[in-house]
Design a protein around this motif. Structure first.
Motif, short mmCIF file in Angstrom:
data_model
loop_
_atom_site.label_atom_id
_atom_site.label_comp_id
_atom_site.label_asym_id
_atom_site.label_seq_id
_atom_site.Cartn_x
_atom_site.Cartn_y
_atom_site.Cartn_z
N ALA A 123 -20.48 -40.94 24.91
CA ALA A 123 -21.27 -40.29 23.86
C ALA A 123 -22.29 -39.35 24.48
O ALA A 123 -22.49 -38.22 24.00
CB ALA A 123 -21.95 -41.34 23.00
N ALA A 124 -22.95 -39.81 25.56
CA ALA A 124 -23.98 -38.98 26.22
C ALA A 124 -23.35 -37.70 26.77
O ALA A 124 -23.90 -36.61 26.61
CB ALA A 124 -24.63 -39.77 27.34
N MET A 125 -22.20 -37.84 27.40
CA MET A 125 -21.53 -36.67 27.98
C MET A 125 -21.13 -35.68 26.87
O MET A 125 -21.30 -34.48 27.01
CB MET A 125 -20.27 -37.11 28.73
N LEU A 126 -20.63 -36.25 25.78
CA LEU A 126 -20.22 -35.42 24.67
C LEU A 126 -21.43 -34.66 24.11
O LEU A 126 -21.39 -33.45 23.87
CB LEU A 126 -19.61 -36.31 23.58
N GLY A 127 -22.54 -35.42 23.95
CA GLY A 127 -23.77 -34.81 23.46
C GLY A 127 -24.23 -33.69 24.38
O GLY A 127 -24.60 -32.59 23.94
N ALA A 128 -24.18 -33.97 25.70
CA ALA A 128 -24.60 -32.98 26.68
C ALA A 128 -23.73 -31.74 26.58
O ALA A 128 -24.22 -30.60 26.61
CB ALA A 128 -24.51 -33.57 28.09
N ALA A 129 -22.43 -31.95 26.40
CA ALA A 129 -21.52 -30.81 26.31
C ALA A 129 -21.84 -29.95 25.09
O ALA A 129 -21.89 -28.72 25.18
CB ALA A 129 -20.07 -31.31 26.24
N VAL A 130 -22.12 -30.63 23.96
CA VAL A 130 -22.44 -29.88 22.73
C VAL A 130 -23.75 -29.11 22.93
O VAL A 130 -23.86 -27.91 22.61
CB VAL A 130 -22.54 -30.85 21.54
N LEU A 131 -24.75 -29.80 23.52
CA LEU A 131 -26.05 -29.15 23.78
C LEU A 131 -25.84 -27.91 24.64
O LEU A 131 -26.45 -26.87 24.41
CB LEU A 131 -26.97 -30.12 24.51
N TRP A 132 -25.01 -28.08 25.64
CA TRP A 132 -24.78 -26.99 26.58
C TRP A 132 -24.14 -25.79 25.90
O TRP A 132 -24.51 -24.65 26.09
CB TRP A 132 -23.84 -27.48 27.69
N ARG A 133 -23.13 -26.11 25.05
CA ARG A 133 -22.39 -25.04 24.39
C ARG A 133 -23.32 -24.24 23.50
O ARG A 133 -23.23 -23.02 23.42
CB ARG A 133 -21.25 -25.66 23.58
N THR A 134 -24.24 -24.96 22.80
CA THR A 134 -25.09 -24.25 21.85
C THR A 134 -26.32 -23.64 22.52
O THR A 134 -27.04 -22.89 21.88
CB THR A 134 -25.56 -25.21 20.75
N GLN A 135 -26.55 -24.00 23.81
CA GLN A 135 -27.65 -23.40 24.59
C GLN A 135 -29.00 -23.54 23.91
O GLN A 135 -29.69 -22.56 23.68
CB GLN A 135 -27.36 -21.93 24.85
N VAL A 136 -29.36 -24.79 23.58
CA VAL A 136 -30.67 -24.98 22.94
C VAL A 136 -31.78 -25.14 23.97
O VAL A 136 -32.95 -25.07 23.62
CB VAL A 136 -30.68 -26.21 22.02
N ILE A 137 -31.41 -25.41 25.22
CA ILE A 137 -32.45 -25.71 26.21
C ILE A 137 -33.15 -24.41 26.60
O ILE A 137 -32.51 -23.48 27.09
CB ILE A 137 -31.84 -26.40 27.44
N PRO A 138 -34.48 -24.31 26.36
CA PRO A 138 -35.18 -23.06 26.68
C PRO A 138 -35.31 -22.84 28.18
O PRO A 138 -35.22 -23.77 28.97
CB PRO A 138 -36.55 -23.24 26.02
N SER A 139 -35.55 -21.58 28.54
CA SER A 139 -35.55 -21.24 29.96
C SER A 139 -36.66 -21.94 30.72
O SER A 139 -36.45 -22.40 31.85
CB SER A 139 -35.70 -19.73 30.12
N TRP A 140 -37.85 -22.09 30.08
CA TRP A 140 -38.95 -22.73 30.81
C TRP A 140 -38.65 -24.21 31.05
O TRP A 140 -39.07 -24.79 32.04
CB TRP A 140 -40.29 -22.56 30.10
N ALA A 141 -37.89 -24.84 30.14
CA ALA A 141 -37.51 -26.23 30.34
C ALA A 141 -36.58 -26.35 31.55
O ALA A 141 -36.71 -27.28 32.36
CB ALA A 141 -36.84 -26.80 29.10
N TRP A 142 -35.65 -25.39 31.69
CA TRP A 142 -34.79 -25.40 32.87
C TRP A 142 -35.62 -25.31 34.14
O TRP A 142 -35.42 -26.07 35.08
CB TRP A 142 -33.82 -24.22 32.83
N PHE A 143 -36.56 -24.35 34.12
CA PHE A 143 -37.35 -24.13 35.34
C PHE A 143 -38.15 -25.36 35.69
O PHE A 143 -38.14 -25.84 36.84
CB PHE A 143 -38.29 -22.93 35.12
N LEU A 144 -38.83 -25.94 34.69
CA LEU A 144 -39.67 -27.10 34.98
C LEU A 144 -38.82 -28.30 35.38
O LEU A 144 -39.19 -29.06 36.28
CB LEU A 144 -40.54 -27.44 33.77
N ALA A 145 -37.66 -28.47 34.75
CA ALA A 145 -36.80 -29.60 35.10
C ALA A 145 -36.35 -29.50 36.55
O ALA A 145 -36.43 -30.47 37.31
CB ALA A 145 -35.59 -29.64 34.18
N LYS A 146 -35.94 -28.31 36.95
CA LYS A 146 -35.48 -28.14 38.34
C LYS A 146 -36.63 -28.33 39.31
O LYS A 146 -36.48 -28.97 40.36
CB LYS A 146 -34.88 -26.75 38.52
N THR A 147 -37.80 -27.77 38.95
CA THR A 147 -38.95 -27.89 39.85
C THR A 147 -39.35 -29.35 40.02
O THR A 147 -39.58 -29.82 41.14
CB THR A 147 -40.13 -27.08 39.30
#
Lengths: 185, 422
Positions: free
Chosen positions: B311-335
């Motif tokens: 279920a988690a993987m499926l959710g992640a895939a859907v999230l990814w496809r729709t690109q809801v994660i904002p750019s600053w969240a990506w940057f802070l997560a990686k940092t």
């Protein structure tokens, strides 16, 4: 391969990191990696450690039945033997004519003070006492704000019944009681 | 999704619209500076909390738990404690330099935030020489460390400061060399330009990129004096190194500078090699779906994990496809993932000896950095046939790394013969 030891070391710490969380332990179990509870800290004021029976901290005076029936005869051996000299005894008690006063057929100390901030928990006083009148307690939460008012324990504070001794240290109390019973015969 | 991505940019735009047009450039500067000055101490405070928590967990402890829930107020109480502590200047010390040194070390650490691309359009100053600015500013810390060590008039301080200067100067060389490859490929020194060049592929997924990333990150760790490279403040040898004689808020400033610099190192590693504020260009939602299928059908895993995982993987895939994660969240997560790695390194490795430290910089990183530039060149010139270029540069790098390890292998120690004892 180069750097494999480095990665293995990092694996060890990461496994320890996961082991401290319930979800981490679940994850490791799911991956069939043997786990233990990683947290070893006992959060002291909330949780107390279970001490061993022979854990000792600070001496107390033993009495049988009633507080005036204490075993101490004020012979002052412990006062002399105490390495940091933290025991202070006045006595034995005298009556008006200067003869030794007796309670339950024994002389007794007028004052018996122990400075607990000086005591080093060596148990020499217990070893030298010919009457088994002094024993080691396992209470350790004795902090206070007043150096001489609270850190110097007088006779009232030091007196504890033999039942208490039997409760906190059953094995040692049984030996002492057997010895005293043999002496009485 | 655009709104969430640009929420901070839009907020600033709205704030600027309240002012007359003539004032707007100045207000824009003031807002950027104000935001950085406000979040930098906040980041530092919670980095200390994070570090203490993670390192404690790696050592079978809890870390701070007493002040607030999960010890979340611990940094604030530490700050108050630091503020009210006595400020001691040793007798014979130079009082002016003694107070100037921590300030001089903190200022560049905050200045680094100016070129940090937190998200799409979220950079305080998009300098066209951003990378040059980064190296120019981060080198100032060697002055401040030596100034602090010298002004303290203590032999521990001066020893730590000398070690610190030697180390920082040594590690600047591989640090810069590892970035040269990035400049070659992107053809720009601007942080935004470098991030945008990684839209198709993060540089860390190329052979020269992974080597450059490791070199830049480790040189950065060495440059900000963190374990296992914390020679200048080696507690067991030098008491506290260059900040032995510091107390109270001055000491806190040293720590603030150190933590902000380590955050900056993580942020710039993210920017230069890990795609900055870009999400992975690989269609990861395909991978997510694939993983969902694998997890759901994995017979070795227990049933609850299979269902939850799928279920988690499926959710992640859907999230990814729709690109809801904002750019600053990506940057802070990686940092913050890199911050975790930084603490992880500290939790794992003991401190290096001085000769090992210098040997790593001069005998391994420096030649490997030069080879890395060649490898990046090979990769670039063979870009028409990507797989061939990838393999060629990987082979060059692997061979040279192997040769360097062989060449640097210390001679095995012979059994010692005692001339006088026998």
């Amino acid at each position: 391969m180069i750097g494999i030891g480095v990665l293995r070391g990092m694996g060890v710490t990461f496994k320890t990191f996961l082991e401290t969380y319930p979800w981490g332990r679940g994850l490791l179990r799911a991956l069939r990696i043997p786990t233990t509870n990683g947290l070893v800290t006992v959060e002291y004021p909330d949780v107390k450690q279970q001490h061993h029976e022979r854990f000792r901290y600070f001496p107390f005076l033993v009495y049988d039945q009633t507080p005036d029936n204490l075993r101490c005869v004020a012979c002052k051996i412990c006062e002399q033997e105490c390495p940091p000299a933290c025991i202070h005894i006045i006595g034995p008690a005298k009556d008006e004519q200067g003869r030794p006063a007796k309670a339950h057929g024994r002389t007794y100390p007028v004052e018996f003070d122990i400075d607990i901030s000086v005591c080093m928990s060596c148990r020499i006083c217990v070893d030298v006492c010919p009457f088994d009148a002094i024993e080691m307690d396992n209470q350790y939460e004795l902090s206070g704000f007043d150096r001489f008012g609270q850190m110097v324990f007088n006779k009232d504070k030091l007196l504890k019944p033999n039942d208490y001794f039997q409760r906190i240290k059953p094995t040692e109390a049984a030996t002492v009681d057997a010895r005293l019973a043999a002496k009485k015969k | 999704m655009q709104e969430l991505d640009q929420v901070f940019v839009n907020a600033k735009g709205w704030l600027l619209s309240l002012f007359p047009i003539g004032l707007r450039p100045w207000v824009s500067i003031a807002v950027s500076v104000g935001v950085i000055a406000a979040i930098a101490p906040f980041i530092m405070m919670y980095l200390t909390w994070l570090e203490r928590k993670i390192i404690a967990r790696m050592q079978n402890r809890f870390g701070p738990t007493r002040v607030g829930v999960y010890g979340l107020l611990q940094p604030i109480s530490d700050g108050i404690k630091m503020l009210i502590k006595e400020d001691i200047v040793p007798r014979g010390a130079d009082p002016l330099l003694h107070i100037l040194a921590p300030i001089l070390s903190l200022a560049p650490a905050i200045l680094l935030f100016a070129v940090m691309p937190f998200g799409r359009n979220m950079i305080a100053a998009d300098l066209n020489v951003g990378l040059l600015y980064l190296f120019a500013i981060s080198s100032i810390s060697s002055y401040s460390i030596f100034m602090g060590g010298w002004a303290s008039r203590s032999k521990f301080s001066i020893l730590g400061a000398m070690r610190g200067v030697a180390q920082i100067i040594s590690y600047e060389v591989p640090g810069v060399l590892s970035v040269v490859a990035v400049i070659m490929i992107t053809g720009t020194l601007s942080m935004v330009g470098i991030v945008e060049a990684q839209a198709d592929q993060w540089f860390v997924f190329t052979p020269w990129g992974i080597v450059g990333c490791l070199m830049f990150f480790l040189s950065g760790v060495a440059e900000v004096n963190r374990t296992p490279f914390d020679m200048p403040e080696a507690e067991s040898e030098l008491v506290g190194g260059f900040h032995t004689e510091y107390s109270g808020m001055k000491f806190a400033l040293w720590y603030m500078a150190e933590f902000l610099e380590s955050f900056a190192i993580c942020a710039f590693t993210t920017t230069l090699f890990l795609g900055g504020w870009q999400g992975p260009a690989v269609p990861f939602w395909v991978l997510g779906l694939l993983l969902a299928v694998i997890v759901a059908t994995g017979t070795k895993l227990p049933a609850p994990i299979r269902s939850v995982g799928a279920a988690a993987m499926l959710g992640a895939a859907v999230l990814w496809r729709t690109q809801v994660i904002p750019s600053w969240a990506w940057f802070l997560a990686k940092t913050y993932a890199l911050v975790f790695v930084l603490v992880w390194l500290r939790g794992t490795f003991p401190r290096l000896r001085v000769d090992q430290l210098m040997g790593l910089a001069w005998k391994f990183f420096l030649p490997l950095g030069l080879v890395n530039i060649v490898a990046a060149g090979i990769w670039w010139s063979l870009r028409e046939t990507p797989w061939f270029g990838w393999i060629a540069s990987a082979v060059v790098l692997a061979l040279s790394a192997w040769a360097l390890v062989l060449a640097n292998k210390p001679e095995p120690l012979q059994p010692r013969t005692y001339i006088y004892a026998d």
